[in-house]
Design a protein around this motif. Sequence first.
Motif, PDB file in Angstrom:
ATOM      1  N   VAL A  96      57.554  51.467   4.093  1.00  0.00           N
ATOM      2  CA  VAL A  96      56.382  51.351   3.223  1.00  0.00           C
ATOM      3  C   VAL A  96      56.319  49.971   2.577  1.00  0.00           C
ATOM      4  O   VAL A  96      55.228  49.447   2.304  1.00  0.00           O
ATOM      5  N   MET A  97      57.484  49.334   2.392  1.00  0.00           N
ATOM      6  CA  MET A  97      57.525  48.065   1.681  1.00  0.00           C
ATOM      7  C   MET A  97      56.862  46.921   2.451  1.00  0.00           C
ATOM      8  O   MET A  97      56.447  45.939   1.852  1.00  0.00           O
ATOM      9  N   ASN A  98      56.801  47.042   3.770  1.00  0.00           N
ATOM     10  CA  ASN A  98      56.069  46.004   4.507  1.00  0.00           C
ATOM     11  C   ASN A  98      54.792  46.542   5.157  1.00  0.00           C
ATOM     12  O   ASN A  98      53.793  45.852   5.242  1.00  0.00           O
ATOM     13  N   ALA A  99      54.803  47.800   5.597  1.00  0.00           N
ATOM     14  CA  ALA A  99      53.610  48.364   6.239  1.00  0.00           C
ATOM     15  C   ALA A  99      52.434  48.479   5.276  1.00  0.00           C
ATOM     16  O   ALA A  99      51.278  48.538   5.707  1.00  0.00           O
ATOM     17  N   ILE A 100      52.710  48.478   3.976  1.00  0.00           N
ATOM     18  CA  ILE A 100      51.645  48.598   2.988  1.00  0.00           C
ATOM     19  C   ILE A 100      50.691  47.395   3.055  1.00  0.00           C
ATOM     20  O   ILE A 100      49.566  47.448   2.549  1.00  0.00           O
ATOM     21  N   GLY A 101      51.103  46.343   3.733  1.00  0.00           N
ATOM     22  CA  GLY A 101      50.241  45.183   3.928  1.00  0.00           C
ATOM     23  C   GLY A 101      48.953  45.510   4.660  1.00  0.00           C
ATOM     24  O   GLY A 101      47.987  44.736   4.611  1.00  0.00           O
ATOM     25  N   VAL A 102      48.904  46.670   5.322  1.00  0.00           N
ATOM     26  CA  VAL A 102      47.706  47.071   6.059  1.00  0.00           C
ATOM     27  C   VAL A 102      46.480  47.207   5.152  1.00  0.00           C
ATOM     28  O   VAL A 102      45.343  47.072   5.604  1.00  0.00           O
ATOM     29  N   CYS A 103      46.705  47.441   3.869  1.00  0.00           N
ATOM     30  CA  CYS A 103      45.564  47.619   2.956  1.00  0.00           C
ATOM     31  C   CYS A 103      44.882  46.293   2.639  1.00  0.00           C
ATOM     32  O   CYS A 103      43.792  46.282   2.056  1.00  0.00           O
ATOM     33  N   GLY A 104      45.508  45.178   2.998  1.00  0.00           N
ATOM     34  CA  GLY A 104      44.879  43.877   2.798  1.00  0.00           C
ATOM     35  C   GLY A 104      45.452  43.053   1.673  1.00  0.00           C
ATOM     36  O   GLY A 104      45.148  41.865   1.559  1.00  0.00           O
ATOM     37  N   LEU A 105      46.269  43.663   0.821  1.00  0.00           N
ATOM     38  CA  LEU A 105      46.896  42.894  -0.257  1.00  0.00           C
ATOM     39  C   LEU A 105      48.123  42.165   0.294  1.00  0.00           C
ATOM     40  O   LEU A 105      48.920  42.741   1.038  1.00  0.00           O
ATOM     41  N   GLN A 106      48.261  40.903  -0.079  1.00  0.00           N
ATOM     42  CA  GLN A 106      49.339  40.085   0.474  1.00  0.00           C
ATOM     43  C   GLN A 106      50.678  40.477  -0.145  1.00  0.00           C
ATOM     44  O   GLN A 106      50.795  40.641  -1.360  1.00  0.00           O
ATOM     45  N   LEU A 107      51.689  40.629   0.701  1.00  0.00           N
ATOM     46  CA  LEU A 107      52.969  41.186   0.265  1.00  0.00           C
ATOM     47  C   LEU A 107      53.637  40.353  -0.824  1.00  0.00           C
ATOM     48  O   LEU A 107      54.310  40.907  -1.702  1.00  0.00           O
ATOM     49  N   TYR A 108      53.469  39.047  -0.773  1.00  0.00           N
ATOM     50  CA  TYR A 108      54.150  38.204  -1.773  1.00  0.00           C
ATOM     51  C   TYR A 108      53.432  38.204  -3.121  1.00  0.00           C
ATOM     52  O   TYR A 108      53.874  37.544  -4.067  1.00  0.00           O
ATOM     53  N   ARG A 109      52.317  38.962  -3.220  1.00  0.00           N
ATOM     54  CA  ARG A 109      51.603  39.058  -4.486  1.00  0.00           C
ATOM     55  C   ARG A 109      51.874  40.388  -5.194  1.00  0.00           C
ATOM     56  O   ARG A 109      51.149  40.780  -6.096  1.00  0.00           O
ATOM     57  N   TYR A 110      52.935  41.091  -4.757  1.00  0.00           N
ATOM     58  CA  TYR A 110      53.358  42.326  -5.420  1.00  0.00           C
ATOM     59  C   TYR A 110      54.446  42.022  -6.445  1.00  0.00           C
ATOM     60  O   TYR A 110      55.307  41.156  -6.229  1.00  0.00           O
ATOM     61  N   GLY A 111      54.425  42.761  -7.539  1.00  0.00           N
ATOM     62  CA  GLY A 111      55.502  42.707  -8.521  1.00  0.00           C
ATOM     63  C   GLY A 111      56.510  43.810  -8.251  1.00  0.00           C
ATOM     64  O   GLY A 111      56.667  44.274  -7.108  1.00  0.00           O
ATOM     65  N   GLU A 112      57.178  44.258  -9.304  1.00  0.00           N
ATOM     66  CA  GLU A 112      58.215  45.281  -9.165  1.00  0.00           C
ATOM     67  C   GLU A 112      57.604  46.617  -8.731  1.00  0.00           C
ATOM     68  O   GLU A 112      56.596  47.065  -9.271  1.00  0.00           O
ATOM     69  N   THR A 113      58.227  47.232  -7.737  1.00  0.00           N
ATOM     70  CA  THR A 113      57.804  48.556  -7.268  1.00  0.00           C
ATOM     71  C   THR A 113      58.287  49.618  -8.254  1.00  0.00           C
ATOM     72  O   THR A 113      59.381  49.510  -8.800  1.00  0.00           O
ATOM     73  N   ILE A 114      57.477  50.649  -8.439  1.00  0.00           N
ATOM     74  CA  ILE A 114      57.877  51.731  -9.351  1.00  0.00           C
ATOM     75  C   ILE A 114      57.863  53.066  -8.616  1.00  0.00           C
ATOM     76  O   ILE A 114      57.244  53.211  -7.561  1.00  0.00           O
ATOM     77  N   SER A 115      58.561  54.029  -9.180  1.00  0.00           N
ATOM     78  CA  SER A 115      58.533  55.411  -8.700  1.00  0.00           C
ATOM     79  C   SER A 115      57.945  56.282  -9.804  1.00  0.00           C
ATOM     80  O   SER A 115      58.289  56.135 -10.977  1.00  0.00           O
ATOM     81  N   ILE A 116      57.066  57.205  -9.405  1.00  0.00           N
ATOM     82  CA  ILE A 116      56.461  58.128 -10.369  1.00  0.00           C
ATOM     83  C   ILE A 116      56.967  59.534 -10.055  1.00  0.00           C
ATOM     84  O   ILE A 116      56.644  60.089  -8.995  1.00  0.00           O
ATOM     85  N   PRO A 117      57.763  60.123 -10.956  1.00  0.00           N
ATOM     86  CA  PRO A 117      58.267  61.487 -10.716  1.00  0.00           C
ATOM     87  C   PRO A 117      57.280  62.538 -11.206  1.00  0.00           C
ATOM     88  O   PRO A 117      56.407  62.261 -12.031  1.00  0.00           O
TER      89      PRO A 117
END
Length: 273
Positions: free
Chosen positions: A118-139
């Motif tokens: 998911v950390m790289n395939a999420i690029g399919v949505c069009g947002l550039q990967l190097y413009r992401y901040g910290e990933t979070i988890s929602i329980p």
Amino acid sequence: MLYIVGLGLGDERDITVRGLDAVRSCSKIYMEAYTSLLSLGLDPAALANLEKLYGKEITVADREMVEERVDQVLSEAADTDVAFLVVGDPFGATTHTDLVVRAKKMGVEVKVIHNASVMNAIGVCGLQLYRYGETISIPFFTDEWRPDSFYEKIQNNRKLGLHTLCLLDIRVKEPTWESLARGKKVYEPPRFMTVNTAISQLFEVEEARGGSAYGRDTLCIGVARLGSDDQKIVAGPMEKLLDVDFGPPLHCLIIVGETHPLEEEMLEFYMIK
């Protein structure tokens, strides 16, 4: 030798050629099944598809086994070749880093075979990967437990103009609190957080915190079954995504930060009309 093999995101065919060669050479195969799942799920027919392609019997390793009885797997890997299959990439979850550390401390040789996550395939949505901040988890929230420590991370990402990838909870073979208190485990039915539930919980946290980290008009992207033939991607204001049916799991959510013109062009393809 312990092979930790990434399976990718879709179905049994997403394994790499190197990964498939490794699996077929091993005498014992385990498949981790609680940090993520392939889109085909874990029903007997799905496992049969995996076993047919790989030519091997697969033992499903749930949370209890990985966290409490993993030494058994490592002991086997000290004497023979063992494959530990992981959805996505082997290092997409800290659990698997811990497995490597424990194996090396026991003197077990480890070989990692990577794959899409998911950390790289999420690029399919069009947002550039190097413009992401910290990933979070929602329980999942419960009546007694409503954690919101992720809020500051979203807030910090937003201040920096960065996108936030939200990984949503999955609960597979989780014992109920009541059964733990009685000393005899009874397991909850499997649950997979939807984009809709995640947004509802985020609204609740924002109302409680009041820090204006995001609002009902904040642009977000809901993603379902990433990497599968029927993946679904919908972008729009957070409040409008509440009404979208994203279908079966797994889901994730992106809170969009500042956007580049090229990102905006891509997002138009997924925008709620």
